[in-house]
Write an enzyme that holds these catalytic residues in place. Structure first.
Site, mmCIF file in Angstrom:
data_model
loop_
_atom_site.group_PDB
_atom_site.id
_atom_site.type_symbol
_atom_site.label_atom_id
_atom_site.label_comp_id
_atom_site.label_asym_id
_atom_site.label_seq_id
_atom_site.Cartn_x
_atom_site.Cartn_y
_atom_site.Cartn_z
ATOM 1 N N CYS A 147 0.808 -1.226 0.000
ATOM 2 C CA CYS A 147 0.000 0.000 0.000
ATOM 3 C C CYS A 147 0.841 1.276 0.000
ATOM 4 C CB CYS A 147 -0.940 0.000 1.206
ATOM 5 S SG CYS A 147 -1.935 -1.491 1.328
ATOM 6 N N HIS A 169 -2.794 7.478 6.459
ATOM 7 C CA HIS A 169 -3.052 6.274 5.666
ATOM 8 C C HIS A 169 -4.478 5.811 5.956
ATOM 9 C CE1 HIS A 169 -2.105 2.855 3.258
ATOM 10 N NE2 HIS A 169 -2.223 1.987 4.245
ATOM 11 N N GLU A 211 -1.303 3.924 13.670
ATOM 12 C CA GLU A 211 -0.984 5.196 13.034
ATOM 13 C C GLU A 211 -1.250 6.365 13.971
ATOM 14 O OE1 GLU A 211 -1.465 7.600 8.831
ATOM 15 O OE2 GLU A 211 -2.845 5.955 9.245
ATOM 16 N N LYS A 249 -10.003 7.688 2.625
ATOM 17 C CA LYS A 249 -10.442 6.332 2.287
ATOM 18 C C LYS A 249 -11.882 6.052 2.712
ATOM 19 C CE LYS A 249 -5.927 4.033 2.112
ATOM 20 N NZ LYS A 249 -5.002 5.125 2.518
ATOM 21 N N HIS A 261 -9.870 1.893 -0.551
ATOM 22 C CA HIS A 261 -8.413 1.753 -0.548
ATOM 23 C C HIS A 261 -7.943 1.315 -1.929
ATOM 24 C CE1 HIS A 261 -4.408 1.078 0.552
ATOM 25 N NE2 HIS A 261 -4.544 0.324 1.630
ATOM 26 N N PHE A 277 1.527 -3.528 3.941
ATOM 27 C CA PHE A 277 1.857 -4.865 4.432
ATOM 28 C C PHE A 277 3.361 -5.096 4.269
ATOM 29 C CE2 PHE A 277 -2.272 -7.590 4.229
ATOM 30 C CZ PHE A 277 -2.874 -6.727 5.121
#
Length: 416
Positions: A169, A309, A320, A339, A344, A403
């Site tokens: 991502c 994010h 985060e 998002k 996403h 990831f």
């Protein structure tokens, strides 16, 4: 605002063109309007997933995508949907930049793709797995992750570095950051950069669902993506592409180009912790944010807002929030995530969010997080909810965490 001189006397890179293909619009103005309205997630049921009674049956697709208006039939036979999205966005970005003729070896292409040609891989395996000799002749070029970057370079004859960055991502953000470095180091004068992905397939959504990473709100997809909300239950898969044209600032000013702003800072590092989960203390993510801010020659207090994010997964949003709080020593500026509207976009998310964040910073307005009713991280960060927030004209920090513990952050400064 006029960005301060680069502290190290480096060549500076500005954004002169932007092209997008997204679930909420195919122009940047349409996307910004949608995220400002924050009316809900642009998700809808996907027929094939409904028919297969998949665990997750909805996603954020690019509606009314008409690649034939931009690409030739010959091109379309040789590429798949992810590459078509990227190519159409690139054509718009180059047109938007009004790039003059440049030595072709001085122009590069740097793209980010988290997954690449998955739709073709899955369809080919299902349709021809029992008949290998019947494989379509374009199977390999359609599935190559670097196909989009190569096609853009071929279309325009760009001879500079042509790279595809795959960091889950964080791919789009890494691509933009590495493009910045090529310009700073004097290797290139301009770069077409950004990210793309289209992974709305049965295998991919089922795999993410098995990991409990996706929202299961099949009966209410419009409220499924809920970044930082107490009732979040996973992200919503989206697709799309966002391409930016970066140029040397001096060259862009000399030709009178319209400049959206500057990519002023970049940092990337690794959690080295877990293949799918972020480090709960957010130490590496915080260091990445601090590194991007320092790379821009700024201090944390100079940042006007943070584009998080913000995936709407429990672990990622919590980590985060901890990382943002740590990076800003408890004094974080307003935080948002788009998002909740777009879903996403995987490899496309970082570049799209950087473009939106830059424009919003220039308009002195932070978009609210869609579907946010009760923020569980409110004790640590100031998440914008309900309505857009007016802020002072200032740089913005845009985060991407993927990831594998892939962290990437950009600092973008509006103006010339």
């Amino acid at each position: 605002m006029t960005p301060p001189p680069d502290p190290a006397g480096r060549v500076r890179a500005v954004v002169t063109g932007i092209g997008v293909r997204t679930p909420v619009g195919n122009t940047l103005d349409e996307v910004v309007a949608a995220v400002m309205a924050a009316a809900g997630t642009a998700a809808a049921p996907v027929d094939v997933l409904v028919a297969q009674r998949a665990a997750v049956r909805f996603a954020c697709r690019v509606p009314e995508f008409d690649p034939e208006s931009t690409l030739s039939l010959r091109e379309l036979r040789q590429i798949d949907r992810p590459t078509a999205l990227a190519l159409c966005a690139a054509v718009d970005a180059v047109r938007d930049a009004e790039l003059p003729p440049l030595p072709p070896e001085r122009v590069g292409v740097h793209l980010g793709a988290g997954i690449g040609g998955l739709p073709t891989m899955e369809a080919t395996a299902l349709d021809h797995g029992a008949d290998p000799m019947g494989m379509p002749v374009h199977t390999v070029p359609r599935t190559m992750a670097n196909s989009a970057a190569a096609r853009i370079a071929m279309r325009y004859g760009f001879l500079g570095s042509c790279l595809t960055h795959t960091t889950a991502c964080a791919s789009g953000t890494n691509a933009v950051g590495e493009a910045l470095r090529r310009i700073r180091h004097g290797e290139l004068d301009a770069v077409v950069t950004g990210g793309f992905d289209s992974a709305i397939t049965t295998i991919m959504l089922s795999g993410f669902a098995r990991m409990r990473a996706l929202s299961l709100r099949n009966d209410d997809p419009g409220r499924a993506s809920r970044p930082f909300d107490a009732d979040r239950d996973g992200f919503v898969m989206g697709e799309g592409a966002a391409l930016l044209v970066l140029e040397r600032r001096e060259a862009a000013l000399a030709r009178g180009a319209r400049i959206y702003g500057e990519v002023a800072g970049y940092a990337t590092n690794s959690d080295a912790f877990h293949i799918a989960a972020p480090h709960p203390e957010g130490t590496a993510a915080a260091a990445c944010m601090a590194g991007a801010i320092a790379d821009a020659g700024l201090r944390p207090g100079d940042i006007g807002h943070v584009n998080a994010h913000g995936t709407a997964t429990r672990l990622n949003d919590a980590a985060e929030a901890t990382a943002v709080d740590r990076a800003f020593a408890g004094q974080a500026p307003p935080v948002t995530s788009i998002k909740g509207v777009t879903g996403h976009l995987i490899g496309g998310s970082g570049a799209l969010e950087a473009a939106v964040a830059l424009v919003c910073a220039g308009r002195r307005t932070v978009p609210p997080v869609a579907n946010l009713a009760r923020c569980t991280e409110a004790d640590r960060i100031d998440v914008v909810a309900g309505a857009p927030r007016r802020v002072a004209l200032a740089p913005v920090l845009s985060n991407s965490f993927g990831f594998g513990g892939q962290n990437a952050c950009l600092v973008l400064t509006p103006g010339t």
